[in-house]
Design an enzyme around this catalytic site. Structure first.
Site, short mmCIF file in Angstrom:
data_model
loop_
_atom_site.label_atom_id
_atom_site.label_comp_id
_atom_site.label_asym_id
_atom_site.label_seq_id
_atom_site.Cartn_x
_atom_site.Cartn_y
_atom_site.Cartn_z
N ASP A 305 -35.95 -32.01 -26.29
CA ASP A 305 -35.34 -32.80 -27.36
C ASP A 305 -35.13 -32.05 -28.68
OD1 ASP A 305 -35.08 -35.02 -25.70
OD2 ASP A 305 -37.09 -35.72 -26.16
N TYR A 389 -36.47 -43.29 -26.31
CA TYR A 389 -37.81 -43.04 -26.83
C TYR A 389 -37.82 -42.85 -28.33
CZ TYR A 389 -41.92 -42.34 -23.93
OH TYR A 389 -43.05 -42.53 -23.21
CO CO Z 1 -43.68 -41.24 -21.93
#
Ligand code: CO
Length: 642
Positions: A305, A389
């Protein structure tokens, strides 16, 4: 450039991120260059970090040259070009083409990708096969594609899309994964390469929401919470000038860039009359989230990321939804889009003080004299949303000189449909026919240490049980065995619970009161191993996960442990490659890299939205101060409000 605070105080620091105006100037200078054409896009415009010795020698009122690092890519021929731009003379100092590189996946490309996929005929047909003809609420998540040596992908800059269905615009799509359907999409040409209709699995239609906009949630909201008020009637104990912060004994500078997000620079701690350096720079320089499901396209899930998207570009504006309490100071983050236009992320970084319970206490049992002190910490944080997320990066500074990084993981787990190959073997069924797959979150912190100066050494400590015998007649003896890790390869170390292994960073040239080297201990409670095979390209690309500790001699160009160009890389660069030189790391300017994270075997309780799970590390003074450095804390006098 003059940066004055409203009190007229000069707030400039050489590591200040480029302002929106400077970013605009840099983009304009590059646009005027001969190599710039209609296909050229911007990946990065950011401050080119000035030379470390110049920054360390800098005194307030002084000025270092302002320079920009610019990374461009050509969507016509795929070429990636790096430029250095001088913002004082408005010139491109030099530019270089980086062969084989692919730039990160950019935010504005993600939106275009989702639109284009939804318009694609093969995609529409694949959705129709699943009984869905109204694509208004379809959700297309472009995942970085990684590199699996597929010939037809090597010359492209692609993403591998996952598909989710929403029953209305605000519905949680991760409750309705469209299993077996993926799309390979070319970011440069802005077109679908291929729709992969791999298997047909019914889409789970059970709604699983968490937002108060849904009746199911709003009607269960409790009403028995009494107010907790946090009051700082005298204001905070910190002061801020631009990006420079003073908090009690602490001095540091807050940095930010599109890739790493929040960065702490030049951390120092006042000890008597001395302002002692601790870290020159601290950041989370890479991360990877490898998933463990082998079926259909799921092997593709292993996003880096930081390098593949940029944690800073994805930072939340905390103007809305900041969870900090009390007196808060915010710093904006400024990044750029693919057109080179500045985008201000308002309040990207939050800073506030928190009460932290007991600092120390003793009751003299003979006199019943009680001495107790309260702890507090300064929290500097930023939260990034990476698709499903959320990652919260919280740097906590404590009164005793401890530096802690807490990464808070929340948001929604990525999900898959219960398919014929994997079922729920490689994950947890969190909703009927919906599997949250096993995965790891692995982070790599880059710690440019400067304990009492740049010349530091890395020491491993193992606790040894002495053999039974004459010297250990009662069999109770154990001692700490210290080993200086002298070269890069010797510093490639992993956890060992059997010896209570830990590491210290010391300054061998500075002695504490008892004659030992001054230093800090790395408290590393979150070391996990990986489960992918060593001969995979993923293992090569994520080589920084192979060891929990690495060290390198400081090199300005060695910033990212999975390499500068991570997107679709084959692991050609990065820390494992640099370490091949096996350079000296003893009593020199070193960078210590710590890989940490969590093994995430999903729980039912992690869905539909995950309560924060934390991981991180801390650096704690160990022989750095001559005694408890908090003896100057006044007693808590009124039941804890002092
Ligand atoms: Co996780």
């Amino acid at each position: 450039m003059n940066i004055m605070t409203k009190d007229g105080i000069d707030a400039y620091h050489p590591l200040d991120p480029l302002s929106a105006k400077e970013l605009e100037t840099a983009a304009n200078i590059v646009r005027a260059a001969a190599f710039f054409n209609q296909f050229t896009k911007f990946e990065t415009i950011e401050l080119e970090l000035p030379d470390k010795p110049a920054v360390q020698a800098w005194q307030p009122a002084g000025r270092l040259p302002r320079r920009a690092f610019v990374c461009l890519y050509d969507t016509g021929n795929g070429a990636v070009r790096e430029c250095r731009v001088d913002l004082d003379s408005n010139t491109v100092l030099n530019d270089v083409v980086i062969p084989g590189a692919r730039t990160a996946v950019m935010i504005d490309e993600i939106a275009v990708c989702a639109e284009n996929v939804a318009k694609n005929g093969d995609f529409i047909a694949a959705m129709a096969r699943r009984g869905i003809t109204d694509l208004a609420n379809i959700q297309v998540d472009p995942f970085s594609a990684g590199n699996f040596d597929f010939d037809d992908e090597q010359s492209l800059r692609i993403v591998h899309c996952w598909v989710f269905y929403r029953t209305d615009a605000f519905d949680n799509g991760y409750a309705h994964p469209v299993e077996g359907l993926n799309v390979i999409y070319d970011l440069n040409r802005e077109e679908v390469v291929r729709v992969l209709d791999r298997t047909l699995v019914d889409i789970s239609m059970t709604d699983r929401n968490y937002s108060v906009r849904f009746d199911d949630i709003s009607r269960r909201l409790r009403n028995d919470l009494k107010a907790i008020a946090i009051s700082q009637p005298d204001g905070p104990s910190f002061s801020v000038q631009g990006n420079r912060v003073q908090w009690l004994n602490w001095r540091f500078h807050v940095g930010f860039n599109g890739r790493e997000g929040l960065v702490l620079n030049d951390l120092r701690f006042r000890d008597g009359d001395n302002l002692r350096p601790l870290l020159y720079r601290a950041s989370v320089a890479e991360m990877v989230v490898p998933y463990g499901d082998p079926s259909y396209g799921h092997f593709r899930k292993n996003a880096f990321d930081v390098g593949e998207y940029g944690i800073g570009r994805l930072a939340n504006p905390l103007t809305i939804g900041c969870d900090c309490r009390g007196h808060i100071h915010y710093f904006d983050g400024v990044v750029t889009d693919t057109a080179g236009a500045p985008m201000v992320i308002e309040n990207a970084i939050c800073m506030h003080e928190e009460d932290d319970g007991m600092l120390w206490k003793h009751t003299d049992y003979m006199t019943m004299d009680v001495e107790t002190r309260r702890s507090r910490r300064l929290v500097i944080s930023s939260v990034a949303t990476v698709g499903n997320y959320e990652y919260g990066f919280f740097w906590n500074l404590y009164l005793d000189g401890t530096i802690e990084l807490e990464v808070k993981l929340t948001g929604i787990m990525n999900t898959a449909g219960y398919n014929d190959i994997s079922g729920d073997k490689y994950g947890t069924q969190v909703s009927p026919e919906v599997v949250a797959q096993n995965h790891l979150h692995l982070f790599c912190a880059r710690l440019d240490t400067a304990f009492d100066g740049n010349a530091n050494s890395l020491v491993e400590v193992n606790v040894v049980q002495d053999p039974a015998g004459e010297a250990n007649p009662w069999g109770n003896a154990f001692h700490a065995q210290e080993t200086v890790l002298t070269s890069e390869k010797k510093a490639q170390r992993v956890r060992n619970a059997e010896t209570e292994r830990y590491w210290k960073i010391i300054n061998p040239n500075k002695a504490n009161r008892m004659g030992g080297a001054t230093g800090y201990k790395l408290m590393a409670p979150c070391m996990v191993r990986t489960f992918f095979h060593d001969d995979t390209l993923l293992a090569k690309r994520a080589a920084f996960t192979r060891h929990h500790i690495w060290a390198t001699p400081f090199a300005a160009t060695e910033r990212y442990p999975a390499g500068n160009y991570v997107n679709q890389s084959k692991g050609e660069e990065g820390i494992a490659v640099w370490n091949e030189a096996d350079r000296n790391i003893e009593n020199t300017d070193i960078v210590v890299w710590h890989t940490f994270g969590i093994m995430h075997l999903p729980r039912l309780e992690d869905f539909p939205v995950q309560p924060v799970v934390k991981c991180g590390f801390s650096l704690m003074a160990d022989g750095f101060f001559d005694e408890n450095p908090t003896l100057d804390m006044p007693p808590s006098t009124d039941g804890g409000n002092a």
